[in-house]
Enzyme design. Structure first.
Site, short mmCIF file in Angstrom:
data_model
loop_
_atom_site.label_atom_id
_atom_site.label_comp_id
_atom_site.label_asym_id
_atom_site.label_seq_id
_atom_site.Cartn_x
_atom_site.Cartn_y
_atom_site.Cartn_z
CD GLU A 149 8.07 -0.15 7.18
OE1 GLU A 149 7.61 -1.50 6.95
OE2 GLU A 149 7.85 1.12 6.70
CE LYS A 183 3.20 -6.29 3.17
NZ LYS A 183 2.95 -4.69 4.28
CG ASP A 205 0.49 -4.06 2.40
OD1 ASP A 205 0.84 -4.75 2.61
OD2 ASP A 205 1.49 -2.61 2.36
CD GLU A 254 0.97 -1.78 8.03
OE1 GLU A 254 0.53 -1.10 8.79
OE2 GLU A 254 1.66 -1.33 6.93
CG ASP A 304 -0.50 -0.26 2.29
OD1 ASP A 304 0.90 -0.25 2.56
OD2 ASP A 304 -0.91 0.08 3.47
#
Ligand code: KIV
Length: 267
Positions: free
Chosen positions: A183, A114, A84, A116, A45
């Site tokens: 990350e 994916k 994402d 978060e 994204d």
């Protein structure tokens, strides 16, 4: 060349072979990356920033992700494609997550989605994986939480925060995630997580000990007009073509020479 699968990535981790990954959002670049032997293409994204020019990834929609994923899929014959789930497309409940993840696989031709977040996402990850949707987790700096985190900042610097990220990583694996992006975190923390987990880790700003590395393609090409993070490296310096720059990146990741200390956060 045989298509890359989650089994391939797991075997690479076990053999100590570094996994190469880059973002892509369209057919032509996806084709270039695929031809250069990049193992994992992430339709991130981050496209909200590097393609659409937003300040962060929050405005990106599921329709945007489906569109770009489909473009990328047309360019690939070998690479494993991770896409994402954008901000607020999975947070309100597992049914919402399943329906949007299903669109990314069915319409976008993604191989894996994916999302978060750590422990708060465990229930969702289990729900998706038990229903046949492969999931990649993403911990450390989670850009969709930019306003809550107070900016794009390195995470896990103190021992308490580091311990929480390690627990989050373990919880995601236990819930069925089969890949994990780390990350913006100190080198030692990413090293411990990569050692603790059976599933492969892909680092961005997380030092050289991760099982693989990813960069945003526009950062590798040095074409993003706004300031870039410390971990970004412009591989066009000294390269005579985009193809050469991508190959130089892949070679450096496989050799373990990228990221170096200047692109990493010390403990
Ligand atoms: O959005 C993105 O591009 C990402 C990768 C950098 C991992 O999340």
């Amino acid at each position: 060349m045989k298509p890359v699968t989650i089994t391939t990535l797991l075997a690479m981790k076990r053999a100590g072979e570094k996994i190469t990954s880059l973002t892509a959002y369209d057919y032509s670049f996806a084709h270039l990356l695929d031809k250069a032997g990049i193992d994992v293409i992430i339709v991130g994204d981050s496209l909200g920033m590097v393609l659409q020019g937003h300040e962060n990834t929050l405005p990106v929609s599921v329709d945007d992700m489906v569109y770009h994923s489909r473009c990328v899929a047309r360019g690939c014959t070998r690479a494993f494609i991770v896409v994402d789930l954008p901000f607020m497309s999975y947070e309100s409940g597992r049914e919402q997550a399943l329906s949007n993840a299903g669109r990314l696989l069915k319409e976008g031709r993604a191989h894996m989605v994916k999302l978060e977040g750590g422990r708060t996402m465990v229930d969702t990850v289990r729900f998706l994986t038990e229903r046949g949707i492969p999931v990649c987790g993403h911990v450390g700096l989670t850009p969709q939480l930019v306003h809550q985190l107070g900016g794009f900042r390195v995470q896990g610097r103190d021992s308490q925060a580091a311990a929480r990220i390690r627990e989050d990583a373990q919880a995601l694996q236990d819930a069925g995630a089969s890949l994990l992006v780390l990350e913006s975190m100190p080198v030692g923390l990413a090293e411990k997580i990569s050692r603790d987990l059976a599933i492969p880790t892909i680092g961005i700003g997380a030092g050289p000990a991760c099982d693989g590395q990813v960069l945003v393609l526009q950062d590798l090409l040095g074409i993003y007009p706004r300031p870039t993070p410390k971990f970004a490296k412009n591989f066009m310096h000294g390269a005579d073509s985009i193809q050469t720059a991508i190959e130089a990146y892949a070679k450096a990741v496989r050799a373990g020479t990228f990221p170096g200390p200047e692109h990493s956060f010390a403990d």
